[in-house]
Scaffold this motif. Structure first.
Motif, PDB file in Angstrom:
ATOM      1  N   TYR A 106       0.846  -1.191   0.000  1.00 37.81           N
ATOM      2  CA  TYR A 106       0.000   0.000   0.000  1.00 37.81           C
ATOM      3  C   TYR A 106       0.882   1.241   0.000  1.00 37.81           C
ATOM      4  O   TYR A 106       1.825   1.339   0.784  1.00 37.81           O
ATOM      5  CB  TYR A 106      -0.881   0.047   1.251  1.00 37.81           C
ATOM      6  CG  TYR A 106      -1.961  -0.988   1.273  1.00 37.81           C
ATOM      7  CD1 TYR A 106      -3.218  -0.703   0.764  1.00 37.81           C
ATOM      8  CD2 TYR A 106      -1.737  -2.246   1.796  1.00 37.81           C
ATOM      9  CE1 TYR A 106      -4.228  -1.659   0.773  1.00 37.81           C
ATOM     10  CE2 TYR A 106      -2.731  -3.203   1.815  1.00 37.81           C
ATOM     11  CZ  TYR A 106      -3.967  -2.900   1.308  1.00 37.81           C
ATOM     12  OH  TYR A 106      -4.958  -3.840   1.326  1.00 37.81           O
ATOM     13  N   TYR A 107       0.550   2.185  -0.862  1.00 40.03           N
ATOM     14  CA  TYR A 107       1.251   3.466  -0.913  1.00 40.03           C
ATOM     15  C   TYR A 107       0.197   4.544  -0.724  1.00 40.03           C
ATOM     16  O   TYR A 107      -0.717   4.678  -1.539  1.00 40.03           O
ATOM     17  CB  TYR A 107       1.971   3.612  -2.254  1.00 40.03           C
ATOM     18  CG  TYR A 107       2.901   4.796  -2.341  1.00 40.03           C
ATOM     19  CD1 TYR A 107       3.612   5.248  -1.238  1.00 40.03           C
ATOM     20  CD2 TYR A 107       3.074   5.451  -3.539  1.00 40.03           C
ATOM     21  CE1 TYR A 107       4.470   6.319  -1.328  1.00 40.03           C
ATOM     22  CE2 TYR A 107       3.937   6.535  -3.640  1.00 40.03           C
ATOM     23  CZ  TYR A 107       4.634   6.958  -2.532  1.00 40.03           C
ATOM     24  OH  TYR A 107       5.475   8.015  -2.616  1.00 40.03           O
ATOM     25  N   SER A 137     -11.789  -5.406  -6.077  1.00 40.07           N
ATOM     26  CA  SER A 137     -12.979  -5.179  -5.261  1.00 40.07           C
ATOM     27  C   SER A 137     -12.677  -5.382  -3.776  1.00 40.07           C
ATOM     28  O   SER A 137     -13.051  -4.565  -2.931  1.00 40.07           O
ATOM     29  CB  SER A 137     -14.108  -6.115  -5.699  1.00 40.07           C
ATOM     30  OG  SER A 137     -15.223  -5.992  -4.870  1.00 40.07           O
ATOM     31  N   ILE A 138     -11.966  -6.451  -3.466  1.00 39.12           N
ATOM     32  CA  ILE A 138     -11.617  -6.741  -2.076  1.00 39.12           C
ATOM     33  C   ILE A 138     -10.620  -5.716  -1.558  1.00 39.12           C
ATOM     34  O   ILE A 138     -10.768  -5.178  -0.459  1.00 39.12           O
ATOM     35  CB  ILE A 138     -11.071  -8.173  -1.936  1.00 39.12           C
ATOM     36  CG1 ILE A 138     -12.196  -9.174  -2.210  1.00 39.12           C
ATOM     37  CG2 ILE A 138     -10.466  -8.398  -0.557  1.00 39.12           C
ATOM     38  CD1 ILE A 138     -11.752 -10.609  -2.290  1.00 39.12           C
ATOM     39  N   TYR A 139      -9.584  -5.416  -2.354  1.00 38.58           N
ATOM     40  CA  TYR A 139      -8.590  -4.420  -1.935  1.00 38.58           C
ATOM     41  C   TYR A 139      -9.238  -3.058  -1.715  1.00 38.58           C
ATOM     42  O   TYR A 139      -8.889  -2.336  -0.792  1.00 38.58           O
ATOM     43  CB  TYR A 139      -7.476  -4.279  -2.968  1.00 38.58           C
ATOM     44  CG  TYR A 139      -6.638  -5.520  -3.170  1.00 38.58           C
ATOM     45  CD1 TYR A 139      -6.320  -6.367  -2.112  1.00 38.58           C
ATOM     46  CD2 TYR A 139      -6.161  -5.846  -4.426  1.00 38.58           C
ATOM     47  CE1 TYR A 139      -5.546  -7.504  -2.303  1.00 38.58           C
ATOM     48  CE2 TYR A 139      -5.378  -6.977  -4.629  1.00 38.58           C
ATOM     49  CZ  TYR A 139      -5.085  -7.793  -3.564  1.00 38.58           C
ATOM     50  OH  TYR A 139      -4.317  -8.905  -3.753  1.00 38.58           O
ATOM     51  N   LYS A 156      -8.108  13.230   2.653  1.00 37.72           N
ATOM     52  CA  LYS A 156      -8.390  13.123   1.213  1.00 37.72           C
ATOM     53  C   LYS A 156      -7.379  12.180   0.554  1.00 37.72           C
ATOM     54  O   LYS A 156      -6.707  12.509  -0.415  1.00 37.72           O
ATOM     55  CB  LYS A 156      -8.376  14.496   0.556  1.00 37.72           C
ATOM     56  CG  LYS A 156      -9.455  15.400   1.093  1.00 37.72           C
ATOM     57  CD  LYS A 156      -9.444  16.750   0.427  1.00 37.72           C
ATOM     58  CE  LYS A 156     -10.528  17.604   1.041  1.00 37.72           C
ATOM     59  NZ  LYS A 156     -10.457  18.986   0.644  1.00 37.72           N
ATOM     60  N   GLU A 157      -7.346  10.972   1.090  1.00 34.49           N
ATOM     61  CA  GLU A 157      -6.318  10.005   0.728  1.00 34.49           C
ATOM     62  C   GLU A 157      -6.642   9.214  -0.538  1.00 34.49           C
ATOM     63  O   GLU A 157      -7.771   8.841  -0.788  1.00 34.49           O
ATOM     64  CB  GLU A 157      -6.117   9.034   1.897  1.00 34.49           C
ATOM     65  CG  GLU A 157      -4.956   8.100   1.731  1.00 34.49           C
ATOM     66  CD  GLU A 157      -4.740   7.222   2.956  1.00 34.49           C
ATOM     67  OE1 GLU A 157      -3.959   6.264   2.835  1.00 34.49           O
ATOM     68  OE2 GLU A 157      -5.347   7.478   4.019  1.00 34.49           O
ATOM     69  N   VAL A 158      -5.590   8.991  -1.284  1.00 34.15           N
ATOM     70  CA  VAL A 158      -5.602   8.096  -2.434  1.00 34.15           C
ATOM     71  C   VAL A 158      -4.555   7.031  -2.129  1.00 34.15           C
ATOM     72  O   VAL A 158      -3.486   7.345  -1.616  1.00 34.15           O
ATOM     73  CB  VAL A 158      -5.220   8.850  -3.730  1.00 34.15           C
ATOM     74  CG1 VAL A 158      -5.051   7.898  -4.892  1.00 34.15           C
ATOM     75  CG2 VAL A 158      -6.245   9.913  -4.046  1.00 34.15           C
ATOM     76  N   LYS A 207       3.297  -5.992  -4.884  1.00 40.72           N
ATOM     77  CA  LYS A 207       4.683  -6.046  -4.418  1.00 40.72           C
ATOM     78  C   LYS A 207       4.809  -5.284  -3.106  1.00 40.72           C
ATOM     79  O   LYS A 207       4.433  -4.124  -3.014  1.00 40.72           O
ATOM     80  CB  LYS A 207       5.613  -5.443  -5.461  1.00 40.72           C
ATOM     81  CG  LYS A 207       7.066  -5.478  -5.077  1.00 40.72           C
ATOM     82  CD  LYS A 207       7.920  -4.842  -6.142  1.00 40.72           C
ATOM     83  CE  LYS A 207       9.361  -4.755  -5.676  1.00 40.72           C
ATOM     84  NZ  LYS A 207      10.153  -3.928  -6.563  1.00 40.72           N
ATOM     85  N   ILE A 208       5.375  -5.933  -2.100  1.00 43.61           N
ATOM     86  CA  ILE A 208       5.600  -5.308  -0.803  1.00 43.61           C
ATOM     87  C   ILE A 208       6.986  -4.680  -0.802  1.00 43.61           C
ATOM     88  O   ILE A 208       7.907  -5.178  -1.427  1.00 43.61           O
ATOM     89  CB  ILE A 208       5.510  -6.359   0.322  1.00 43.61           C
ATOM     90  CG1 ILE A 208       4.114  -6.970   0.345  1.00 43.61           C
ATOM     91  CG2 ILE A 208       5.843  -5.769   1.674  1.00 43.61           C
ATOM     92  CD1 ILE A 208       3.993  -8.160   1.257  1.00 43.61           C
ATOM     93  N   GLY A 209       7.132  -3.576  -0.081  1.00 49.00           N
ATOM     94  CA  GLY A 209       8.441  -2.952   0.055  1.00 49.00           C
ATOM     95  C   GLY A 209       8.675  -1.880  -0.991  1.00 49.00           C
ATOM     96  O   GLY A 209       7.739  -1.270  -1.504  1.00 49.00           O
TER      97      GLY A 209
END
Length: 156
Positions: A5-6, A75-77, A92-94, A100-102
């Motif tokens: 997640y970023y 959909s799940i994410y 107001k996050e995107v 890929k992790i990291g």
């Protein structure tokens, strides 16, 4: 375990974001060209999700799992990784969700600008400018508008 997640914001002028995530205005803010940032090179999947702010967390339903083959889990994410309490709506996050992790790399055209916090150390600013200059990146200095709590910026 298999998802990265970023977190980003759409509002560079949000005082609370500067206070919370930029060390009380001593840090900096990166501005990206989102379309460049989303270009998948080493990823099977990469999604942009606008975070939803609600009173209650979302509930996954059977139809969300039925979509896994067609939407690769988006959909799940979106439901589980793109939801926060209403208390955080000011962000107001995107989010960009990847497989890929990291550390995730991005192309040279993705970084557009760097905004220096009101209280950022001059030596740190010069270090960043020296090491990023020449990459078509613009630099800005954040400032407090006199007699208000509002922020503005000017070219650095």
């Amino acid at each position: 375990q298999n998802v990265g997640y970023y977190s980003l914001t759409t509002n560079r002028l949000n005082e609370m974001m500067w206070a919370l995530y930029a060390n009380s205005h001593k840090g900096f803010c990166l501005e990206y060209d989102l379309s460049e940032l989303l270009k998948a090179e080493e990823f099977k999947s990469r999604y942009k999700i606008d975070v939803n702010y609600n009173n209650k967390p979302p509930v996954l339903k059977k139809k969300d799992f039925d979509l896994i083959k067609t939407d690769k889990g988006k959909s799940i994410y979106s439901k589980k990784g793109g939801s926060k309490s209403l208390a955080w709506a000011h962000e107001k996050e995107v989010r960009i969700i990847t497989d890929k992790i990291g550390k995730n790399n991005y192309g040279p055209d993705a970084l557009k600008s760097i905004y220096f916090g009101v209280r950022m150390d001059d030596k740190q600013k010069e270090f960043i400018v020296k090491n990023v200059k020449g990459n078509n990146v613009k630099f800005f200095q954040m400032e407090l508008i006199k007699e208000t709590y509002e922020l503005a910026y000017k070219p650095y």
